[in-house]
Design an enzyme around this catalytic site. Sequence first.
Site, PDB file in Angstrom:
ATOM      1  CG  HIS A  39      -2.834  -9.254   1.687  1.00  0.00           C
ATOM      2  ND1 HIS A  39      -3.269  -8.757   0.592  1.00  0.00           N
ATOM      3  CD2 HIS A  39      -1.556  -8.151   2.264  1.00  0.00           C
ATOM      4  CE1 HIS A  39      -2.229  -8.496   0.351  1.00  0.00           C
ATOM      5  NE2 HIS A  39      -1.538  -7.519   1.040  1.00  0.00           N
ATOM      6  CD  GLU A  66      -0.517  -5.224   4.753  1.00  0.00           C
ATOM      7  OE1 GLU A  66       0.122  -4.905   4.058  1.00  0.00           O
ATOM      8  OE2 GLU A  66      -1.787  -5.828   4.416  1.00  0.00           O
ATOM      9  CG  ASP A  68      -1.520  -1.677   2.270  1.00  0.00           C
ATOM     10  OD1 ASP A  68      -0.353  -1.729   2.385  1.00  0.00           O
ATOM     11  OD2 ASP A  68      -2.335  -2.449   2.151  1.00  0.00           O
ATOM     12  CG  HIS A  81      -2.166  -1.820  -1.846  1.00  0.00           C
ATOM     13  ND1 HIS A  81      -2.705  -2.363  -3.486  1.00  0.00           N
ATOM     14  CD2 HIS A  81      -1.900  -2.627  -1.227  1.00  0.00           C
ATOM     15  CE1 HIS A  81      -1.107  -2.993  -3.344  1.00  0.00           C
ATOM     16  NE2 HIS A  81      -0.341  -3.033  -2.132  1.00  0.00           N
ATOM     17  CD  GLU A 149       3.325  -2.333   2.474  1.00  0.00           C
ATOM     18  OE1 GLU A 149       3.855  -1.914   1.267  1.00  0.00           O
ATOM     19  OE2 GLU A 149       2.251  -3.459   2.563  1.00  0.00           O
TER      20      GLU A 149
END
Length: 295
Positions: A39, A66, A68, A81, A149
Amino acid sequence: MHTRAVAVTTTALLGAALLAPVSAARAAHDGDGPVVVAHRGACAYAPENTLAAVDKAAELGVDWVENDVQRTKDGALVVLHDDSLRRTTDVEEVFPGRAPWKVRDFTAAEIARLDAGSWFGAAHAGARVPTLEQYVARVELHHQKLLLEIKNPELYPGIERQTLDVLANQGWLDRRHVSGRLVVQSFSADSVRTVHRTRPSVRTGLLGAPAVSELPAYAEFTDQINPSYTALSLGYVSAVQAFTGPHGRPLEVFAWTVDDPAEARRTAGYGVDGIITNRPDTVREATRTERAASR
């Protein structure tokens, strides 16, 4: 695309799930537990969403990371993020008069000046907010896979197509990447649908836990349903996996964000396809132990 009508009851779905084929992710990792996703990179050990976090995930032997994506004032895509720079950079010191320090109010050059590592610890002082190009280049260097994301798409009209353009320019939309190394996700169903319509070959994920009655509609354009682990049950995971997604495979479930070993074992026991975690080494060990104990 899926064979079940919208009016099918939850009970029927759960029964059908017993006969559903195993998802691609679970088949590929059978024997090792769910796919483990680092993450924001391995962000328990390095500042989140930085190249150092990608490097740490690689050092730990973690295949999936992962991140953002947000957009700057002058249209560059950066990996961060929050929609504000305040929490993870020294923006308040460098630009004291520009509160509330939103990403979209700063140019890429301004953001490149910021220290995105000192907040995490002195050893990471000087780390920078990477551009999306820099980030995917580092992921590629380590032969890793990316769960990307699109963050706050309502703030950045057109960010879906722009993200896909960057990925294409970086060589990430060829068959090798889209078949097993890339998933684009968002909390926004409209954003996920836009990605699917723009590049149907790209696998997608919807963050959240929609009602079972809504799953037939989502299965038209998303390959994963990715909820918080707190929203999971064995029945819900089975219901999701009973549907076939746009690429002809059962929908997958990647749960977030699990760091505790006992919770990781419990989550793995629901039959999820992946677990997103800040501590990928801990979760990998916990879920492998759970799988070995069940044999």
